[in-house]
Write an enzyme that holds these catalytic residues in place. Structure first.
Site, PDB file in Angstrom:
ATOM      1  N   SER A 103      15.913 -35.919 -60.564  1.00  0.00           N
ATOM      2  CA  SER A 103      14.769 -34.904 -60.637  1.00  0.00           C
ATOM      3  C   SER A 103      14.730 -33.798 -59.646  1.00  0.00           C
ATOM      4  O   SER A 103      15.362 -34.499 -58.190  1.00  0.00           O
ATOM      5  CB  SER A 103      13.389 -35.891 -61.121  1.00  0.00           C
ATOM      6  OG  SER A 103      12.512 -34.539 -60.922  1.00  0.00           O
ATOM      7  N   ASP A 104      14.101 -32.517 -60.134  1.00  0.00           N
ATOM      8  CA  ASP A 104      14.214 -31.791 -59.292  1.00  0.00           C
ATOM      9  C   ASP A 104      12.437 -31.136 -59.631  1.00  0.00           C
ATOM     10  O   ASP A 104      12.700 -30.319 -61.400  1.00  0.00           O
ATOM     11  CB  ASP A 104      15.328 -30.804 -59.550  1.00  0.00           C
ATOM     12  CG  ASP A 104      15.049 -30.358 -57.801  1.00  0.00           C
ATOM     13  OD1 ASP A 104      15.294 -30.228 -57.183  1.00  0.00           O
ATOM     14  OD2 ASP A 104      14.665 -29.106 -57.788  1.00  0.00           O
ATOM     15  N   THR A 105      11.864 -30.937 -58.776  1.00  0.00           N
ATOM     16  CA  THR A 105      10.797 -30.323 -58.608  1.00  0.00           C
ATOM     17  C   THR A 105      10.548 -28.472 -58.383  1.00  0.00           C
ATOM     18  O   THR A 105      10.922 -28.547 -57.686  1.00  0.00           O
ATOM     19  CB  THR A 105       9.467 -30.994 -58.677  1.00  0.00           C
ATOM     20  OG1 THR A 105       9.453 -31.672 -59.209  1.00  0.00           O
ATOM     21  CG2 THR A 105       7.887 -29.905 -58.839  1.00  0.00           C
TER      22      THR A 105
END
Length: 197
Positions: free
Chosen positions: A68-70
């Site tokens: 995941s990446d934000t």
């Protein structure tokens, strides 16, 4: 407790969010280059990183693997993790008194292939003065947070309004993530916590 998912991240926030829906994880951080490509759109950027993390993290494991990446985005500009106090102050000063986007992409590799989603939320911060920004930095909280703030922590007092997924802003959109995990055969509510590899 036996892990049912490999988490390709060292983020305690993502680990805790998965534990909150009963998914026991094996934590397996990966080290990838997170530099945006020239002219790369923010959505493409976070999706690329989520895919790269999931695929790199899956190596050598039979478990489905989540990456995941934000990213915090203002006027098309990606705000990543602050390099230092001055950079954090610069980002928070730019975000203060504005509405920005928080994009969180999730990718899960497993029996169903590589499944992914990307969630966009809108966050409005109130005006924040330089003294508040310095005091906030001194708490240590913003040092490893995209955009230099944590909505679930002390910076909650800066948030005037939020539209979208709160858990996505924290680091993992739970509704969408649960859907991907179910499609990969990962059971929900089967336990909580972290399995030590």
């Amino acid at each position: 407790m036996t892990a049912t998912l490999r988490l390709a991240s060292a983020s305690p926030r993502r680990r805790d969010l998965l534990a909150s829906i009963g998914v026991a994880v094996e934590v397996h951080p990966v080290d990838i280059d997170e530099t945006p490509w020239p002219d790369e759109a923010p959505r493409d950027y976070v999706q690329r990183l989520a895919r790269s993390k999931a695929l790199a993290g899956a190596a050598g494991s039979q478990l489905p693997t989540l990456g995941s990446d934000t990213a915090v985005v203002l006027n098309g500009q990606i705000f990543g993790k602050p390099r230092d106090q001055a950079h954090a102050a610069e980002m928070l000063s730019a975000l203060a008194g504005t509405t920005h986007q928080v994009l969180t992409a999730v990718a899960v590799s497993g029996p169903a292939g590589l499944l992914e989603c990307c969630v966009t939320s809108q966050v409005t911060l109130r005006d924040i003065d330089a003294h508040e920004i310095a005091a906030y930095w001194a708490t240590g909280e913003p040092a490893d947070k995209a955009g230099g703030y944590a909505i679930q922590g002390l910076a909650a007092v800066f948030v005037a309004e939020m539209q979208g997924s709160h858990s996505a802003v924290v680091g993992l959109p739970l509704y969408e993530t649960a859907t991907l995990l179910t499609r990969q055969g990962v059971p929900l509510w089967s336990g909580a916590g972290v399995a030590v590899p």
